[in-house]
Design a protein around this motif. Structure first.
Motif, PDB file in Angstrom:
ATOM      1  N   VAL A   1      -1.769  -8.997   2.525  1.00  0.00           N
ATOM      2  CA  VAL A   1      -2.919  -9.694   1.952  1.00  0.00           C
ATOM      3  C   VAL A   1      -2.494 -11.136   1.687  1.00  0.00           C
ATOM      4  O   VAL A   1      -1.590 -11.388   0.891  1.00  0.00           O
ATOM      5  N   VAL A   2      -3.124 -12.079   2.372  1.00  0.00           N
ATOM      6  CA  VAL A   2      -2.771 -13.493   2.234  1.00  0.00           C
ATOM      7  C   VAL A   2      -3.746 -14.146   1.260  1.00  0.00           C
ATOM      8  O   VAL A   2      -4.928 -14.305   1.557  1.00  0.00           O
ATOM      9  N   GLY A   3      -3.239 -14.503   0.093  1.00  0.00           N
ATOM     10  CA  GLY A   3      -4.079 -15.088  -0.949  1.00  0.00           C
ATOM     11  C   GLY A   3      -4.094 -14.207  -2.178  1.00  0.00           C
ATOM     12  O   GLY A   3      -4.496 -13.052  -2.106  1.00  0.00           O
ATOM     13  N   ALA A   4      -3.654 -14.759  -3.316  1.00  0.00           N
ATOM     14  CA  ALA A   4      -3.505 -13.941  -4.525  1.00  0.00           C
ATOM     15  C   ALA A   4      -4.497 -14.312  -5.611  1.00  0.00           C
ATOM     16  O   ALA A   4      -4.230 -14.104  -6.794  1.00  0.00           O
ATOM     17  N   SER A   5      -5.646 -14.859  -5.218  1.00  0.00           N
ATOM     18  CA  SER A   5      -6.707 -15.096  -6.205  1.00  0.00           C
ATOM     19  C   SER A   5      -7.556 -13.839  -6.335  1.00  0.00           C
ATOM     20  O   SER A   5      -7.150 -12.758  -5.913  1.00  0.00           O
ATOM     21  N   ALA A   6      -8.753 -13.995  -6.863  1.00  0.00           N
ATOM     22  CA  ALA A   6      -9.586 -12.823  -7.152  1.00  0.00           C
ATOM     23  C   ALA A   6      -9.874 -11.990  -5.909  1.00  0.00           C
ATOM     24  O   ALA A   6      -9.844 -10.757  -5.953  1.00  0.00           O
ATOM     25  N   ALA A   7     -10.156 -12.655  -4.775  1.00  0.00           N
ATOM     26  CA  ALA A   7     -10.482 -11.905  -3.559  1.00  0.00           C
ATOM     27  C   ALA A   7      -9.287 -11.093  -3.077  1.00  0.00           C
ATOM     28  O   ALA A   7      -9.420  -9.915  -2.711  1.00  0.00           O
ATOM     29  N   GLY A   8      -8.109 -11.711  -3.068  1.00  0.00           N
ATOM     30  CA  GLY A   8      -6.919 -11.007  -2.608  1.00  0.00           C
ATOM     31  C   GLY A   8      -6.535  -9.853  -3.512  1.00  0.00           C
ATOM     32  O   GLY A   8      -6.231  -8.753  -3.044  1.00  0.00           O
ATOM     33  N   THR A   9      -6.537 -10.091  -4.817  1.00  0.00           N
ATOM     34  CA  THR A   9      -6.169  -9.013  -5.739  1.00  0.00           C
ATOM     35  C   THR A   9      -7.224  -7.903  -5.732  1.00  0.00           C
ATOM     36  O   THR A   9      -6.884  -6.729  -5.879  1.00  0.00           O
ATOM     37  N   SER A  10      -8.491  -8.277  -5.543  1.00  0.00           N
ATOM     38  CA  SER A  10      -9.531  -7.248  -5.453  1.00  0.00           C
ATOM     39  C   SER A  10      -9.339  -6.389  -4.214  1.00  0.00           C
ATOM     40  O   SER A  10      -9.566  -5.171  -4.246  1.00  0.00           O
ATOM     41  N   ALA A  11      -8.911  -7.009  -3.107  1.00  0.00           N
ATOM     42  CA  ALA A  11      -8.644  -6.246  -1.895  1.00  0.00           C
ATOM     43  C   ALA A  11      -7.512  -5.249  -2.121  1.00  0.00           C
ATOM     44  O   ALA A  11      -7.578  -4.096  -1.677  1.00  0.00           O
ATOM     45  N   VAL A  12      -6.477  -5.693  -2.819  1.00  0.00           N
ATOM     46  CA  VAL A  12      -5.364  -4.795  -3.134  1.00  0.00           C
ATOM     47  C   VAL A  12      -5.833  -3.628  -3.985  1.00  0.00           C
ATOM     48  O   VAL A  12      -5.527  -2.459  -3.712  1.00  0.00           O
ATOM     49  N   GLU A  13      -6.588  -3.924  -5.022  1.00  0.00           N
ATOM     50  CA  GLU A  13      -7.076  -2.866  -5.913  1.00  0.00           C
ATOM     51  C   GLU A  13      -7.984  -1.889  -5.171  1.00  0.00           C
ATOM     52  O   GLU A  13      -7.940  -0.676  -5.405  1.00  0.00           O
ATOM     53  N   GLU A  14      -8.798  -2.406  -4.256  1.00  0.00           N
ATOM     54  CA  GLU A  14      -9.708  -1.540  -3.501  1.00  0.00           C
ATOM     55  C   GLU A  14      -8.934  -0.625  -2.564  1.00  0.00           C
ATOM     56  O   GLU A  14      -9.257   0.561  -2.427  1.00  0.00           O
ATOM     57  N   LEU A  15      -7.899  -1.167  -1.915  1.00  0.00           N
ATOM     58  CA  LEU A  15      -7.068  -0.340  -1.038  1.00  0.00           C
ATOM     59  C   LEU A  15      -6.456   0.829  -1.814  1.00  0.00           C
ATOM     60  O   LEU A  15      -6.468   1.971  -1.359  1.00  0.00           O
ATOM     61  N   VAL A  16      -5.920   0.519  -2.976  1.00  0.00           N
ATOM     62  CA  VAL A  16      -5.284   1.558  -3.785  1.00  0.00           C
ATOM     63  C   VAL A  16      -6.328   2.562  -4.268  1.00  0.00           C
ATOM     64  O   VAL A  16      -6.095   3.774  -4.254  1.00  0.00           O
ATOM     65  N   SER A  17      -7.489   2.086  -4.678  1.00  0.00           N
ATOM     66  CA  SER A  17      -8.527   2.995  -5.180  1.00  0.00           C
ATOM     67  C   SER A  17      -9.050   3.908  -4.076  1.00  0.00           C
ATOM     68  O   SER A  17      -9.526   5.019  -4.351  1.00  0.00           O
ATOM     69  N   LEU A  18      -8.964   3.468  -2.823  1.00  0.00           N
ATOM     70  CA  LEU A  18      -9.416   4.288  -1.699  1.00  0.00           C
ATOM     71  C   LEU A  18      -8.353   5.282  -1.231  1.00  0.00           C
ATOM     72  O   LEU A  18      -8.566   6.002  -0.261  1.00  0.00           O
ATOM     73  N   GLY A  19      -7.212   5.271  -1.918  1.00  0.00           N
ATOM     74  CA  GLY A  19      -6.185   6.253  -1.609  1.00  0.00           C
ATOM     75  C   GLY A  19      -5.058   5.768  -0.728  1.00  0.00           C
ATOM     76  O   GLY A  19      -4.215   6.569  -0.308  1.00  0.00           O
ATOM     77  N   HIS A  20      -5.017   4.465  -0.452  1.00  0.00           N
ATOM     78  CA  HIS A  20      -3.913   3.956   0.366  1.00  0.00           C
ATOM     79  C   HIS A  20      -2.590   4.109  -0.386  1.00  0.00           C
ATOM     80  O   HIS A  20      -2.450   3.671  -1.524  1.00  0.00           O
ATOM     81  N   GLN A  21      -1.610   4.728   0.259  1.00  0.00           N
ATOM     82  CA  GLN A  21      -0.314   4.953  -0.370  1.00  0.00           C
ATOM     83  C   GLN A  21       0.810   4.217   0.334  1.00  0.00           C
ATOM     84  O   GLN A  21       1.978   4.369  -0.022  1.00  0.00           O
ATOM     85  N   GLY A  22       0.461   3.448   1.353  1.00  0.00           N
ATOM     86  CA  GLY A  22       1.478   2.709   2.085  1.00  0.00           C
ATOM     87  C   GLY A  22       1.860   1.415   1.390  1.00  0.00           C
ATOM     88  O   GLY A  22       1.402   1.088   0.299  1.00  0.00           O
ATOM     89  N   HIS A  23       2.694   0.668   2.070  1.00  0.00           N
ATOM     90  CA  HIS A  23       3.232  -0.571   1.531  1.00  0.00           C
ATOM     91  C   HIS A  23       2.164  -1.674   1.605  1.00  0.00           C
ATOM     92  O   HIS A  23       1.503  -1.845   2.633  1.00  0.00           O
ATOM     93  N   ILE A  24       2.003  -2.420   0.526  1.00  0.00           N
ATOM     94  CA  ILE A  24       1.097  -3.565   0.481  1.00  0.00           C
ATOM     95  C   ILE A  24       1.893  -4.787   0.051  1.00  0.00           C
ATOM     96  O   ILE A  24       2.627  -4.747  -0.941  1.00  0.00           O
ATOM     97  N   VAL A  25       1.759  -5.867   0.816  1.00  0.00           N
ATOM     98  CA  VAL A  25       2.413  -7.134   0.475  1.00  0.00           C
ATOM     99  C   VAL A  25       1.329  -8.155   0.142  1.00  0.00           C
ATOM    100  O   VAL A  25       0.438  -8.413   0.953  1.00  0.00           O
ATOM    101  N   LEU A  26       1.407  -8.736  -1.044  1.00  0.00           N
ATOM    102  CA  LEU A  26       0.456  -9.749  -1.490  1.00  0.00           C
ATOM    103  C   LEU A  26       1.168 -11.100  -1.528  1.00  0.00           C
ATOM    104  O   LEU A  26       2.159 -11.268  -2.234  1.00  0.00           O
ATOM    105  N   LEU A  27       0.649 -12.060  -0.751  1.00  0.00           N
ATOM    106  CA  LEU A  27       1.257 -13.383  -0.680  1.00  0.00           C
ATOM    107  C   LEU A  27       0.463 -14.373  -1.520  1.00  0.00           C
ATOM    108  O   LEU A  27      -0.755 -14.506  -1.341  1.00  0.00           O
ATOM    109  N   GLY A  28       1.131 -15.074  -2.417  1.00  0.00           N
ATOM    110  CA  GLY A  28       0.478 -16.092  -3.241  1.00  0.00           C
ATOM    111  C   GLY A  28       1.118 -17.450  -3.010  1.00  0.00           C
ATOM    112  O   GLY A  28       2.343 -17.578  -3.115  1.00  0.00           O
TER     113      GLY A  28
END
Length: 275
Positions: A20-47
């Motif tokens: 996920v490229v971008g650590a503002s609201a859109a990027g962090t929301s994408a991360v949270e949505e992935l986890v809430s949908l059951g994603h258990q793999g590796h997530i890298v957030l770039l800020g």
């Protein structure tokens, strides 16, 4: 067994991370949505900034007014790899790699199974850098402006949109003398003439002056002579602020093959590639 099928390849079975490229609201929301949908793999957030994810809208409001000292967002889900101070410089959609650079200049190519582009925007600039105009996009910008505001100084805000008016209000609350300049009355195009007139009255009541310059401000000026207006006036300020819109922070994606339609339209596969 002969003829048996492998299980479907879901996000939880991906070998490479979702980047996920971008650590503002859109990027962090994408991360949270992935986890809430059951994603258990590796997530890298770039800020790109050296800070933890924070709320940008709060910068021009409670943070700049001094009501709060921190505007951090909620903690990231467990297991998310957050890389502050890291920017993406290129992406190869065919090879599914994104090139990143950290604050020390180290360059790395990251393989990805899915790519989320959430790099937001850069402030638009119309004045020459020599004017030293401030803007507010990052927490460092807001900190610098907050340190510059003090009672008795003269502040000029170029732009009477939402951000410009919020910054003008903050400057008034710090005791500054404030002038706001725009080619249209405040927010008239967005909210209509009646609300615009109400905002203008509130602005004047707060102690800020508004100057209407339908021709806009020329970019070809001598900064040492002050801010020259098309109407002939020449203004001087202790603090000059630009709040004239923004443009997408997507130059690093040029030539990568992801289709863009600007004017605030973007296809879904631009926002999340091969998720």
């Amino acid at each position: 067994m002969p003829g048996s099928r492998a299980p479907p390849r879901t996000a939880s079975h991906l070998v490479n991370p979702i980047v996920v490229v971008g650590a503002s609201a859109a990027g962090t929301s994408a991360v949270e949505e992935l986890v809430s949908l059951g994603h258990q793999g590796h997530i890298v957030l770039l800020g790109a900034e050296p800070h933890r994810p924070y709320s940008r809208p709060a910068l021009s409001k409670r943070f700049l007014s001094g009501e709060v000292l921190a505007v951090s967002l909620a903690e990231l889900p467990a297991g998310v790899e957050f890389r502050p101070g890291t920017t993406a410089s290129a992406v190869d959609v065919g090879r599914r790699t994104v090139t990143v650079r950290d604050t020390e200049g180290r360059v790395e190519s990251l393989d990805y199974a899915g790519l989320v582009v959430a790099t937001g925007c850069h402030p638009r600039r119309i004045l020459q850098p020599a004017f030293g105009a401030l803007t507010v996009r990052t927490i460092d910008d807001a900190t610098a402006l907050g340190e510059a505001l003090r009672p008795g100084i003269h502040v000029i805000v170029v732009g009477a949109g939402f951000l410009g008016l919020e910054l003008a209000t903050a400057a008034v609350r710090h005791g500054a003398t404030v002038i706001v300049i725009d080619r249209e009355p405040p927010l008239r195009r967005v909210l209509g003439p009646e609300i615009s007139a109400l905002i203008s009255r509130r602005l004047a009541a707060a102690g800020a002056a508004f100057i209407l310059e339908p021709a806009g401000i020329s970019t070809d000026q001598d900064p040492t002579a002050g801010l020259r207006l098309p109407s002939g006036r020449c203004l001087h300020a202790d603090v000059l602020i630009e709040a004239v819109g923004d443009h997408p922070a997507t130059t690093w994606l040029r030539g990568c093959g992801i289709p863009f339609a600007y004017r605030r339209k973007c296809p879904v596969r631009c926002l999340g590639t091969h998720l």
